[in-house]
Design a protein around this motif. Structure first.
Motif, PDB file in Angstrom:
ATOM      1  N   GLU A 227       1.198  -1.518  -0.425  1.00 24.45           N
ATOM      2  CA  GLU A 227      -0.162  -0.088  -0.065  1.00 24.45           C
ATOM      3  C   GLU A 227       0.763   1.557  -0.014  1.00 24.45           C
ATOM      4  N   SER A 228       1.759   1.407   0.583  1.00 22.34           N
ATOM      5  CA  SER A 228       3.057   3.141   0.926  1.00 22.34           C
ATOM      6  C   SER A 228       3.435   2.319  -0.577  1.00 22.34           C
ATOM      7  N   LEU A 229       3.513   1.408  -1.145  1.00 24.09           N
ATOM      8  CA  LEU A 229       4.705   1.339  -2.367  1.00 24.09           C
ATOM      9  C   LEU A 229       3.640   1.786  -3.626  1.00 24.09           C
ATOM     10  N   LEU A 230       2.476   1.520  -3.081  1.00 21.06           N
ATOM     11  CA  LEU A 230       1.546   2.160  -4.350  1.00 21.06           C
ATOM     12  C   LEU A 230       0.880   3.472  -4.385  1.00 21.06           C
ATOM     13  N   ARG A 231       0.960   4.674  -3.355  1.00 22.69           N
ATOM     14  CA  ARG A 231       0.289   5.776  -2.742  1.00 22.69           C
ATOM     15  C   ARG A 231       1.680   6.801  -2.883  1.00 22.69           C
ATOM     16  N   ARG A 232       3.452   5.519  -2.923  1.00 27.84           N
ATOM     17  CA  ARG A 232       4.620   6.855  -3.230  1.00 27.84           C
ATOM     18  C   ARG A 232       4.071   6.855  -4.393  1.00 27.84           C
ATOM     19  N   VAL A 233       4.458   5.783  -5.369  1.00 30.82           N
ATOM     20  CA  VAL A 233       4.268   5.904  -6.667  1.00 30.82           C
ATOM     21  C   VAL A 233       3.453   6.986  -7.343  1.00 30.82           C
ATOM     22  N   GLU A 234       2.052   6.451  -6.834  1.00 30.15           N
ATOM     23  CA  GLU A 234       0.777   7.749  -7.477  1.00 30.15           C
ATOM     24  C   GLU A 234       1.123   8.561  -7.101  1.00 30.15           C
ATOM     25  N   PHE A 235       1.920   9.562  -6.652  1.00 31.87           N
ATOM     26  CA  PHE A 235       2.147  11.142  -6.211  1.00 31.87           C
ATOM     27  C   PHE A 235       3.260  11.396  -6.406  1.00 31.87           C
ATOM     28  N   ALA A 236       4.306  10.172  -6.596  1.00 35.20           N
ATOM     29  CA  ALA A 236       5.450  10.880  -7.254  1.00 35.20           C
ATOM     30  C   ALA A 236       5.666  11.644  -8.237  1.00 35.20           C
ATOM     31  N   GLU A 237       6.766  12.266  -7.951  1.00 38.04           N
ATOM     32  CA  GLU A 237       7.545  12.995  -9.527  1.00 38.04           C
ATOM     33  C   GLU A 237       7.569  12.524 -10.634  1.00 38.04           C
ATOM     34  N   LYS A 238       7.348  12.371 -11.876  1.00 38.11           N
ATOM     35  CA  LYS A 238       7.597  10.685 -12.880  1.00 38.11           C
ATOM     36  C   LYS A 238       8.681  11.276 -14.034  1.00 38.11           C
ATOM     37  N   PRO A 239       9.496  10.403 -15.122  1.00 40.16           N
ATOM     38  CA  PRO A 239       9.316   9.403 -14.763  1.00 40.16           C
ATOM     39  C   PRO A 239       9.648   8.426 -13.941  1.00 40.16           C
ATOM     40  N   GLY A 240       9.531   7.318 -13.396  1.00 36.22           N
ATOM     41  CA  GLY A 240       9.716   6.004 -12.940  1.00 36.22           C
ATOM     42  C   GLY A 240       9.744   4.756 -13.014  1.00 36.22           C
ATOM     43  N   ILE A 241      10.499   4.727 -12.154  1.00 32.66           N
ATOM     44  CA  ILE A 241      10.973   2.477 -12.466  1.00 32.66           C
ATOM     45  C   ILE A 241      10.458   1.602 -11.044  1.00 32.66           C
ATOM     46  N   VAL A 242       9.670   0.859 -10.463  1.00 28.46           N
ATOM     47  CA  VAL A 242       9.673  -0.346  -9.599  1.00 28.46           C
ATOM     48  C   VAL A 242      10.355  -1.241 -10.188  1.00 28.46           C
ATOM     49  N   TYR A 243      11.661  -1.666  -9.143  1.00 29.70           N
ATOM     50  CA  TYR A 243      11.621  -3.050  -9.668  1.00 29.70           C
ATOM     51  C   TYR A 243      11.578  -3.779  -8.507  1.00 29.70           C
ATOM     52  N   VAL A 244      10.522  -4.845  -9.235  1.00 27.52           N
ATOM     53  CA  VAL A 244      10.352  -6.645  -8.317  1.00 27.52           C
ATOM     54  C   VAL A 244      11.600  -7.355  -8.619  1.00 27.52           C
ATOM     55  N   SER A 245      11.020  -8.264  -7.721  1.00 27.74           N
ATOM     56  CA  SER A 245      12.362 -10.069  -8.188  1.00 27.74           C
ATOM     57  C   SER A 245      11.113 -10.681  -9.049  1.00 27.74           C
ATOM     58  N   THR A 246      10.015 -10.456  -9.008  1.00 29.80           N
ATOM     59  CA  THR A 246       9.560 -11.736  -9.466  1.00 29.80           C
ATOM     60  C   THR A 246       8.840 -11.220 -10.941  1.00 29.80           C
ATOM     61  N   HIS A 247       8.231 -11.645 -12.005  1.00 31.55           N
ATOM     62  CA  HIS A 247       7.603 -12.039 -12.711  1.00 31.55           C
ATOM     63  C   HIS A 247       5.944 -11.456 -12.281  1.00 31.55           C
ATOM     64  N   LYS A 248       5.214 -12.444 -11.638  1.00 31.93           N
ATOM     65  CA  LYS A 248       4.027 -12.010 -10.712  1.00 31.93           C
ATOM     66  C   LYS A 248       3.777 -10.350  -9.933  1.00 31.93           C
ATOM     67  N   ASN A 249       5.434 -10.709  -9.380  1.00 32.66           N
ATOM     68  CA  ASN A 249       4.707  -9.175  -8.927  1.00 32.66           C
ATOM     69  C   ASN A 249       4.944  -8.008  -9.776  1.00 32.66           C
ATOM     70  N   ALA A 250       5.521  -7.952 -10.946  1.00 28.48           N
ATOM     71  CA  ALA A 250       5.400  -7.272 -11.960  1.00 28.48           C
ATOM     72  C   ALA A 250       4.110  -6.903 -12.366  1.00 28.48           C
ATOM     73  N   GLU A 251       3.383  -8.061 -12.893  1.00 36.03           N
ATOM     74  CA  GLU A 251       2.073  -7.667 -13.337  1.00 36.03           C
ATOM     75  C   GLU A 251       1.180  -7.259 -11.958  1.00 36.03           C
ATOM     76  N   THR A 252       1.416  -8.049 -11.015  1.00 39.20           N
ATOM     77  CA  THR A 252      -0.084  -7.481  -9.896  1.00 39.20           C
ATOM     78  C   THR A 252       0.214  -5.417  -9.806  1.00 39.20           C
ATOM     79  N   ILE A 253       1.899  -5.933  -9.328  1.00 44.29           N
ATOM     80  CA  ILE A 253       2.018  -3.550  -9.323  1.00 44.29           C
ATOM     81  C   ILE A 253       1.497  -3.258 -10.470  1.00 44.29           C
TER      82      ILE A 253
END
Length: 489
Positions: A227-253
């Protein structure tokens, strides 16, 4: 062998004449000077700091052809196009996108000495014909991009890089330039050892990125972290990258962000090559402001205006983490790097460090095939004889080489060398596998130490990479906390 060079070289004047440079960046002059003197050189500088100009200028100053080993076709093309645009010298790219006739035509030009800069993937150097043509081309400089790919200790390890030492020697060991954006002491030592570099000059520049704010946010639950990650991305200045460790996490987030109204796409190695290319192009062009990706996204990505790099999962090493963080703020403007961390994440990452056991059946098949042949075999011949696919074979051959059961010849062929029983060879391979797993565990421990560090984070990172930096930096969460804490009475 050292190349013939001019007695006196004014590198600054050459840079202006060849590339139109008004001045050289830090580290470039020293690296070029080292190469024209005939010395092997390890150059560790951030992406975008001008490493490619080093081999371009040095290659132009030294008689003979320059071979550039690069792992990505897109990188090869971009660098070749850049040289062609500057009208520096003739270039050639040899990779899997060429037809057989196109490859022969390019190799003919190389053999005839008509090409100054030759771009190849390490896989191309497995082919005896390619090596024969390069021998005839008077190769006088070898530049190896993304040199950390040869290291087990670092990240992005690629078995095909392990054959480069034989290629270097087969070409009479001209000066070698090993380039990477980040490399700890352990990675640098492994690069030097595995490439067989001779008394190399090691040049380190630009590790500190003071415009990037460093932060680690710690959580007790997955849901809270997400939840914290999603909110931070929502309000962050863009563009940006979110790194994850699995295919599933990439698709879900990525899907969660889209539901929140954030235009985001996911990127991982499970997607088709064409899909990955389309997604990357949309991000690079600014059409999509957020990309959620595994570490499959990154090599060759040079977008200057990235405002944040967030890690939803821990990286498998500090080398990988800092290289990913370094994709932010390349325009010099403020950017932020945040690691969203739970202590349990380290345990989760350890499950991905690979099995301790080895493929004994595969090792047995390859070794017995080489013993039965009683002479050298090419990789293609081993594939035909064993039925093992080419990608898997690379790893098996490497494991047998490490036990000295087989050797990789200058011709790029392989032959059996050991008189030890097969059981001892497999036992030795298993021990090497265990040690590599231990290496990966140690890398994760370094990552955990960074996440749980209670003093200046920039000092921790830069000292890890060999930079004698002393905090406070004033631009990390720890320094900010220390600044607002009341002094003791």
């Amino acid at each position: 062998m050292p190349k013939s060079t001019r007695n006196v070289v004014d590198i600054a004047t050459a840079a202006k004449r060849l590339l139109g440079f008004k001045s050289l960046r830090p580290g470039q002059n020293d690296a070029i000077q080292s190469l024209v003197e005939g010395r092997d050189t390890v150059l560790v500088q951030p992406t975008g700091s001008g490493k490619s100009a080093v081999y371009q200028i040095a290659g132009a100053l030294i008689e003979g052809s320059t071979v550039i080993v690069s792992p990505l076709i897109a990188l090869q093309k971009d660098q070749a196009d850049s040289i062609e645009a500057s009208k520096l010298e003739a270039t050639a790219v040899v990779n899997s996108t060429l037809s057989a006739s196109e490859q022969r035509e390019v190799l003919d030009r190389i053999e005839q000495g008509k090409v100054e800069y030759i771009f190849l993937a390490p896989e191309q150097l497995r082919k005896p014909e390619t090596l024969d043509r390069l021998r005839a081309a008077n190769v006088s400089l070898i530049a190896i991009d993304e040199a950390h790919c040869i290291s087990h200790w670092g990240h992005d390890f690629r078995p095909d890089y392990l054959g480069l030492a034989q290629v270097i020697e087969a070409l009479d060991h001209p000066p070698v330039l090993a380039m990477t954006a980040t490399a700890s002491r352990e990675v640098r030592a492994e690069i030097i050892d595995r490439l067989g570099l001779e008394n190399p000059r090691i040049l380190l520049h630009g590790f500190d990125r003071p415009n990037i704010s460093l932060r680690v946010d710690q959580f007790s639950s997955k849901d809270e972290k997400c939840e914290s990650l999603l909110r931070r991305v929502e309000f962050a200045e863009k563009p940006g990258i979110v790194y994850v460790s699995t295919h599933k996490n990439a698709e879900t987030i990525a899907a969660d962000l889209q539901q929140m109204g954030v235009d985001a796409l996911c990127y991982h190695g499970g997607l088709k090559a064409k899909q990955r290319e389309e997604i990357q192009n949309k991000f690079m062009s600014g059409e999509v402001p957020v990309i959620v990706a595994t570490n499959a996204f990154g090599m060759g990505v040079d977008k200057p205006d990235i405002r944040f790099v967030y890690h939803a999962d821990v990286s498998d090493s500090l080398d990988a983490y800092y290289q990913e963080v370094g994709r932010a703020g390349r325009d010099g403007e403020p950017a932020e790097a945040v690691l969203f961390y739970r202590p349990q994440d380290i345990s989760a990452q350890q499950f991905k460090t690979g099995p301790t056991h080895v493929d004994s059946e595969g090792l047995e098949a390859v070794y017995n095939t080489l013993v039965a042949m009683k002479g050298p075999m090419t990789r293609d011949e081993i594939v035909l004889e064993t039925g093992i696919n080419a990608r898997k074979l690379v790893g098996l051959l490497h494991k047998l080489e490490e036990t000295e059961a087989i050797r990789h010849l200058e011709s790029c062929d392989f032959e059996a060398t050991s008189a030890h029983p097969l059981s001892e060879i497999i036992e030795a391979a298993a021990e090497n596998q265990r040690l590599q797993k231990q290496f990966r565990k140690q890398r994760l421990q370094k990552m955990q130490s960074y996440a749980e560090w209670r003093s200046c984070r920039r000092e921790f990172l830069l000292r890890y990479f060999g930079d004698d930096y002393a905090g406070p930096c004033g631009n990390c969460d720890r320094c900010e906390q220390l600044r607002i804490m009341p002094k003791a009475a």
